[in-house]
Design an enzyme around this catalytic site. Sequence first.
Site, PDB file in Angstrom:
ATOM      1  N   LYS A 100      39.887  25.518  32.595  1.00  0.00           N
ATOM      2  CA  LYS A 100      39.844  24.348  33.487  1.00  0.00           C
ATOM      3  C   LYS A 100      39.776  23.016  32.739  1.00  0.00           C
ATOM      4  O   LYS A 100      40.261  22.005  33.236  1.00  0.00           O
ATOM      5  CB  LYS A 100      38.662  24.458  34.460  1.00  0.00           C
ATOM      6  CG  LYS A 100      38.836  25.528  35.518  1.00  0.00           C
ATOM      7  CD  LYS A 100      37.674  25.497  36.497  1.00  0.00           C
ATOM      8  CE  LYS A 100      37.782  26.588  37.535  1.00  0.00           C
ATOM      9  NZ  LYS A 100      36.745  26.490  38.572  1.00  0.00           N
TER      10      LYS A 100
ATOM     11  N   ASP B 172      38.309  22.436  43.842  1.00  0.00           N
ATOM     12  CA  ASP B 172      36.940  22.872  44.159  1.00  0.00           C
ATOM     13  C   ASP B 172      36.205  21.729  44.862  1.00  0.00           C
ATOM     14  O   ASP B 172      35.367  21.960  45.748  1.00  0.00           O
ATOM     15  CB  ASP B 172      36.164  23.238  42.883  1.00  0.00           C
ATOM     16  CG  ASP B 172      36.572  24.597  42.333  1.00  0.00           C
ATOM     17  OD1 ASP B 172      37.135  25.408  43.088  1.00  0.00           O
ATOM     18  OD2 ASP B 172      36.331  24.833  41.135  1.00  0.00           O
TER      19      ASP B 172
HETATM   20  P1  NAP Z   1      28.494  27.395  35.377  1.00  0.00           P
HETATM   21  O1  NAP Z   1      29.385  26.273  34.987  1.00  0.00           O
HETATM   22  O2  NAP Z   1      28.224  28.484  34.406  1.00  0.00           O
HETATM   23  O3  NAP Z   1      27.085  26.763  35.855  1.00  0.00           O
HETATM   24  C1  NAP Z   1      26.025  27.601  36.217  1.00  0.00           C
HETATM   25  C2  NAP Z   1      24.901  26.765  36.852  1.00  0.00           C
HETATM   26  O4  NAP Z   1      23.904  27.680  37.332  1.00  0.00           O
HETATM   27  C3  NAP Z   1      24.202  25.837  35.868  1.00  0.00           C
HETATM   28  O5  NAP Z   1      23.794  24.680  36.541  1.00  0.00           O
HETATM   29  C4  NAP Z   1      22.990  26.687  35.444  1.00  0.00           C
HETATM   30  O6  NAP Z   1      21.879  25.906  35.010  1.00  0.00           O
HETATM   31  C5  NAP Z   1      22.637  27.335  36.763  1.00  0.00           C
HETATM   32  N1  NAP Z   1      21.850  28.560  36.592  1.00  0.00           N
HETATM   33  C6  NAP Z   1      22.275  29.751  36.077  1.00  0.00           C
HETATM   34  N2  NAP Z   1      21.270  30.651  36.103  1.00  0.00           N
HETATM   35  C7  NAP Z   1      20.199  30.015  36.645  1.00  0.00           C
HETATM   36  C8  NAP Z   1      18.860  30.416  36.951  1.00  0.00           C
HETATM   37  N3  NAP Z   1      18.435  31.673  36.702  1.00  0.00           N
HETATM   38  N4  NAP Z   1      18.037  29.510  37.520  1.00  0.00           N
HETATM   39  C9  NAP Z   1      18.461  28.259  37.784  1.00  0.00           C
HETATM   40  N5  NAP Z   1      19.701  27.805  37.523  1.00  0.00           N
HETATM   41  C10 NAP Z   1      20.567  28.678  36.965  1.00  0.00           C
HETATM   42  O7  NAP Z   1      29.063  28.125  36.677  1.00  0.00           O
HETATM   43  P2  NAP Z   1      29.980  27.518  37.833  1.00  0.00           P
HETATM   44  O8  NAP Z   1      31.405  27.735  37.504  1.00  0.00           O
HETATM   45  O9  NAP Z   1      29.497  26.143  38.143  1.00  0.00           O
HETATM   46  O10 NAP Z   1      29.652  28.498  39.048  1.00  0.00           O
HETATM   47  C11 NAP Z   1      28.380  28.470  39.695  1.00  0.00           C
HETATM   48  C12 NAP Z   1      28.450  29.344  40.950  1.00  0.00           C
HETATM   49  O11 NAP Z   1      29.395  28.756  41.864  1.00  0.00           O
HETATM   50  C13 NAP Z   1      28.950  30.775  40.688  1.00  0.00           C
HETATM   51  O12 NAP Z   1      28.262  31.641  41.531  1.00  0.00           O
HETATM   52  C14 NAP Z   1      30.421  30.723  41.085  1.00  0.00           C
HETATM   53  O13 NAP Z   1      30.917  31.961  41.522  1.00  0.00           O
HETATM   54  C15 NAP Z   1      30.340  29.736  42.251  1.00  0.00           C
HETATM   55  N6  NAP Z   1      31.619  29.069  42.503  1.00  0.00           N
HETATM   56  C16 NAP Z   1      32.125  29.199  43.741  1.00  0.00           C
HETATM   57  C17 NAP Z   1      33.298  28.570  44.070  1.00  0.00           C
HETATM   58  C18 NAP Z   1      33.833  28.729  45.451  1.00  0.00           C
HETATM   59  O14 NAP Z   1      34.996  28.372  45.693  1.00  0.00           O
HETATM   60  N7  NAP Z   1      33.044  29.230  46.382  1.00  0.00           N
HETATM   61  C19 NAP Z   1      33.983  27.780  43.133  1.00  0.00           C
HETATM   62  C20 NAP Z   1      33.418  27.654  41.854  1.00  0.00           C
HETATM   63  C21 NAP Z   1      32.234  28.316  41.549  1.00  0.00           C
HETATM   64  P3  NAP Z   1      21.726  25.450  33.453  1.00  0.00           P
HETATM   65  O15 NAP Z   1      22.549  24.205  33.334  1.00  0.00           O
HETATM   66  O16 NAP Z   1      20.281  25.211  33.307  1.00  0.00           O
HETATM   67  O17 NAP Z   1      22.259  26.606  32.622  1.00  0.00           O
END
Ligand code: NAP
Length: 270
Positions: A65, A100
Amino acid sequence: MQVYGLIGNPVGHSLSPPMHEAAYEATGLDARYVTFEPPESEGAAAVESAATLGVRGLNVTIPFKEQVLPAVEPAPLAEQVGAVNTVDFGTDPPTGYNTDAAGVTRALTHHGVALAGTAVVVGAGGAGRAAAFALADAGMAVRVANRTAERAEELAAAVDAGPGAGATAHGLDRLAEVLADADVLVNATSVGMDEDVSPVPADALHADLAVLDAVYSPVDTRLLREAAAAGATTVDGAWMLLYQGVEAFERWTGREAPVDAMNDALRARL
Ligand code: NAP
């Protein structure tokens, strides 16, 4: 026949192919949606190759991305977010969008949620960035809360410096306080995916909130169950996934997307 597709590594798990193929069938568009898995550092080269091959549009997922940015002209919101998940080859150079961001706002408005007042975005990764910039761009004051405080501060400062409404950063320990007078809550963490846990204390949720959970696997998360019990409006992550696809289809084809057909295809596989 028109060719659209997805680049990612891996891409095997993606729900985009059935969603887009359902759209082509419903609209009678002679098109196919194909997945490609380039080597991990070849995102920009893959976009350039797709242009040469006459591909009309590409979705882009992890880990490409950010990598594809040099190969596209990013639309303003994609440039702010710093990530592209949709490339439209109908322009020269190709245009890069972050659908997104549109997925967040369109999922909320589909459920009658007004994008006004204050939004709390929990998470500061890719989904958190898209949600924070999209909601600020729509005019909402944004509060970013994240486990790693520096990432919340960095994101809030970037949103605050942009053309949208302002943003502030908060720790997860302050969630009850920041949610008390908020209108919208977006969970943009991965919490709730692997375990039946919520990133937000249940007693911080209230009936004046609309809660969007970006997590779509499972669709029925603990956060959404507790939000519904508190009387909040709930929007599951499949709506966000649907509307990022709807936005991509509309950018690529210039046609109104067959939302119901795409939604049926998506929900059938979740
Ligand atoms: P990412 O870039 O890896 O970011 C993960 C986020 O989750 C960070 O803010 C991280 O905090 C936090 N996190 C992870 N484990 C945690 C915990 N145990 N306690 C508190 N915070 C925690 O991932 P992403 O791409 O943003 O995706 C995040 C979620 O959104 C995923 O479930 C993904 O499937 C979903 N998503 C959905 C869509 C949709 O269309 N519905 C689109 C994109 C993503 P830190 O910064 O402290 O590590």
